[in-house]
Design a protein around this motif. Structure first.
Motif, short mmCIF file in Angstrom:
data_model
loop_
_atom_site.label_atom_id
_atom_site.label_comp_id
_atom_site.label_asym_id
_atom_site.label_seq_id
_atom_site.Cartn_x
_atom_site.Cartn_y
_atom_site.Cartn_z
N TYR A 339 39.48 39.27 30.03
CA TYR A 339 38.29 38.51 29.66
C TYR A 339 38.50 37.01 29.77
O TYR A 339 37.59 36.27 30.16
N PHE A 340 39.72 36.55 29.42
CA PHE A 340 40.00 35.12 29.48
C PHE A 340 40.16 34.63 30.91
O PHE A 340 40.27 33.43 31.15
N THR A 341 40.18 35.55 31.86
CA THR A 341 40.26 35.16 33.28
C THR A 341 38.92 35.34 33.98
O THR A 341 38.38 34.41 34.57
N GLY A 342 38.36 36.56 33.91
CA GLY A 342 37.16 36.88 34.69
C GLY A 342 35.92 36.13 34.27
O GLY A 342 35.17 35.61 35.11
N ILE A 343 35.66 36.07 32.96
CA ILE A 343 34.43 35.43 32.48
C ILE A 343 34.40 33.93 32.80
O ILE A 343 33.38 33.41 33.28
N PRO A 344 35.49 33.18 32.58
CA PRO A 344 35.47 31.76 32.97
C PRO A 344 35.23 31.55 34.47
O PRO A 344 34.57 30.58 34.86
N TYR A 345 35.74 32.46 35.30
CA TYR A 345 35.51 32.32 36.74
C TYR A 345 34.03 32.44 37.07
O TYR A 345 33.52 31.74 37.97
N LEU A 346 33.32 33.34 36.38
CA LEU A 346 31.88 33.47 36.61
C LEU A 346 31.15 32.18 36.22
O LEU A 346 30.24 31.74 36.91
N LEU A 347 31.58 31.58 35.11
CA LEU A 347 30.98 30.32 34.69
C LEU A 347 31.28 29.20 35.69
O LEU A 347 30.41 28.37 36.00
N GLY A 375 38.07 26.31 32.87
CA GLY A 375 39.25 26.76 33.59
C GLY A 375 40.50 26.79 32.73
O GLY A 375 41.56 27.24 33.18
N ALA A 376 40.38 26.36 31.45
CA ALA A 376 41.51 26.42 30.53
C ALA A 376 41.80 27.85 30.10
O ALA A 376 42.95 28.22 29.84
N PHE A 377 40.78 28.69 30.03
CA PHE A 377 40.96 30.03 29.48
C PHE A 377 41.83 30.95 30.34
O PHE A 377 42.61 31.74 29.79
N PRO A 378 41.74 30.89 31.68
CA PRO A 378 42.65 31.73 32.48
C PRO A 378 44.12 31.45 32.25
O PRO A 378 44.96 32.31 32.55
N TRP A 379 44.47 30.28 31.71
CA TRP A 379 45.88 30.01 31.42
C TRP A 379 46.39 30.91 30.29
O TRP A 379 47.60 31.10 30.13
N SER A 380 45.48 31.45 29.48
CA SER A 380 45.85 32.46 28.48
C SER A 380 45.56 33.86 28.99
O SER A 380 45.73 34.83 28.26
N GLY A 381 45.10 33.93 30.23
CA GLY A 381 44.79 35.21 30.84
C GLY A 381 45.84 35.62 31.85
O GLY A 381 46.94 36.02 31.50
N TYR A 382 45.50 35.45 33.13
CA TYR A 382 46.39 35.93 34.18
C TYR A 382 47.74 35.21 34.21
O TYR A 382 48.75 35.79 34.60
#
Length: 478
Positions: A339-347, A375-382
């Motif tokens: 979620y911390f990767t995919g949703i921010p990419y959509l935004l 784009g900060a959230f994917p750093w806690s994701g992937y």
């Protein structure tokens, strides 16, 4: 307790919690990596502003009073695209090597060498640029070669130092250095160029980075086991948290399993997506603001830094939010990573389209800022997913991932050079449309395939692991 993560005893947590934070060696490592990323990325990003100053046309008054136009370097858009992408021609060759070297010899050694070589190259840039374009490009390629080993080597450091429930926050704190470095480079490079000439950009950042390296070699050690300053309580806490941690020289990497793993490819696709957006903005945003909004040199640097100031602030929020959600049990590790990767990419896809369509300068900067901040959230994701699925192999996974994602750094500036030949808004819109499409693909792939579970091929013999722990405890008692 999240079934995907190693179990840590209450006593180990309590013993570690009693220590004041300033005595915890893992936080000393965090601070030094944070500073290292700052300096590494000032060396990487400063050219984005420097190349504008180096190719800028200015009025010069001759001795007889005649005013003539003078241009430092008459590089065309394709040559500038080559210069901006040269770093990535070097880094694509060494990401996987950096992962291997980090595992084999220690991430702390590899990361330090990465920064110091890049600093030396930056100090040589002014002389090389005035000598020949080819030498200037070659220096950037060398920076890329050594810069490419930095990120995989840091993952090797985390595999020795980062407790499982602190991976997101520790990682995000250090990764903010990447963007703070970019911010500092964008803010100061324009000022340095105006006051002391474009050469001062390279001398200033190169000197500071070299000084950091001197401190690094005295402060950071390979692992808790060999750190003479760590407390026994912190050492036990870290080691008990590192589920399948092994000595680097004893690790045998299951290459076939790594290369055919869907969660590994999910990390690769996610990183390629993030890097395309980052390289599009970080290396080309000063040009975009200058070409379409007609900002001057000082304003270009300031406006280019605003999105990354917002990103840095959000990185702290994202990292601690991810760890808090995981500790509370609201989401499983895998769900957080997805979620911390995919949703921010959509935004980010949405804000790329809005940036392409708007003609208002203020709205343009606002859209870019919001799109960059999420784009900060994917750093806690992937980004930390590799530590979840295969801690002992994370540095080579990161290296493999970085090798392929570096294609974004090569293709994006080069493609820009061929598309934005007349510096019109319509041409820049194409650049943003392409980025939006890549964000959409990355979001879908990430939401389906990113994992937070330790993979079967990454597990080690649990009896041997238990035996090693018993032997370690026995040695401490004796």
């Amino acid at each position: 307790m999240d079934k995907d993560t190693p179990e840590i005893t209450t006593s180990e947590r309590m013993e570690d919690a009693k220590l004041p934070f300033w005595r915890k060696r893992r936080y000393h490592v965090v601070v030094m990596i944070f500073l290292g990323f700052i300096f590494l990325y000032t060396l990487r990003v400063n050219l984005s502003v420097a190349v504008v100053a180096m190719t800028q046309t200015r009025n010069v008054t001759l001795e007889d009073g005649t005013v003539v136009e003078e241009q430092g370097f008459d590089w065309n858009s394709k040559q500038q695209g080559l210069i901006l992408s040269a770093y990535f021609y070097g880094s694509i060759t060494t990401h996987l090597l950096g992962g291997y070297l980090g595992t084999r010899f220690g991430g702390h050694l590899v990361f330090g060498i990465s920064v110091v070589v890049c600093s030396v190259m930056d100090l040589l840039m002014p002389v090389l640029a005035k000598s020949h374009l080819a030498l200037f490009v070659a220096a950037r390629i060398i920076q890329g070669i050594f810069g490419g080993i930095s990120f995989p080597s840091v993952m090797a450091i985390w595999s020795k130092w980062a407790p499982v429930y602190e991976r997101s926050s520790m990682g995000n704190v250090t990764y903010t250095g990447i963007y703070i470095g970019g911010i500092i480079a964008l803010l100061l490079s324009g000022v340095l160029a105006v006051k002391w000439g474009w050469e001062s950009i390279f001398y200033f950042f190169g000197s500071l980075s070299f000084l950091w390296y001197i401190v690094w070699i005295f402060v950071v050690k390979a692992s808790p086991e060999v750190d003479p300053f760590i407390t026994d309580a912190e050492k036990r806490y870290i080691l008990s948290s590192l589920g399948d941690s092994k000595k680097g020289k004893d690790i045998v990497h299951p290459w076939k399993d790594i290369f055919t793993s869907a969660p590994v490819w999910a990390i690769i696709v996610a990183d390629l997506t993030a890097m395309w957006g980052t390289f599009t903005l970080l290396t080309q945003l000063p040009m975009f603001l200058s070409d379409t909004l007609h900002f001057d040199m000082d304003t270009t640097g300031i406006m280019s830094s605003i999105p990354y100031i917002a990103l840095v602030c959000m990185l702290f929020v994202a990292g601690f939010l991810a760890d808090w959600i995981q500790v509370k049990g609201y989401l499983r590790t895998g769900q957080i990573r997805r979620y911390f990767t995919g949703i921010p990419y959509l935004l980010q896809m949405v804000f790329m389209f809005l940036t392409a369509y708007t003609t208002n300068p203020t709205l343009c900067v606002v859209f870019i800022t919001i799109g960059t901040a999420v784009g900060a959230f994917p750093w806690s994701g992937y980004v930390v997913s590799g530590l979840d699925i295969a801690p002992s192999h994370v540095s080579v996974i990161t290296g493999f991932c970085g090798t392929l994602s570096t294609l974004a750094g090569i293709i994006s500036p080069t493609l820009m050079g061929f598309i934005v030949t007349d510096k019109t808004r319509e041409q820049w819109q194409i650049v943003f449309y392409i980025s939006a499409g890549i964000y959409l693909f990355g979001a879908i792939f990430s939401l389906i395939f990113i994992s937070g579970k330790l993979q079967p091929w990454a597990k080690i013999d649990q009896e041997k692991l238990a035996l090693k722990k018993l032997e370690a405890l026995s040695d401490e008692k004796n």
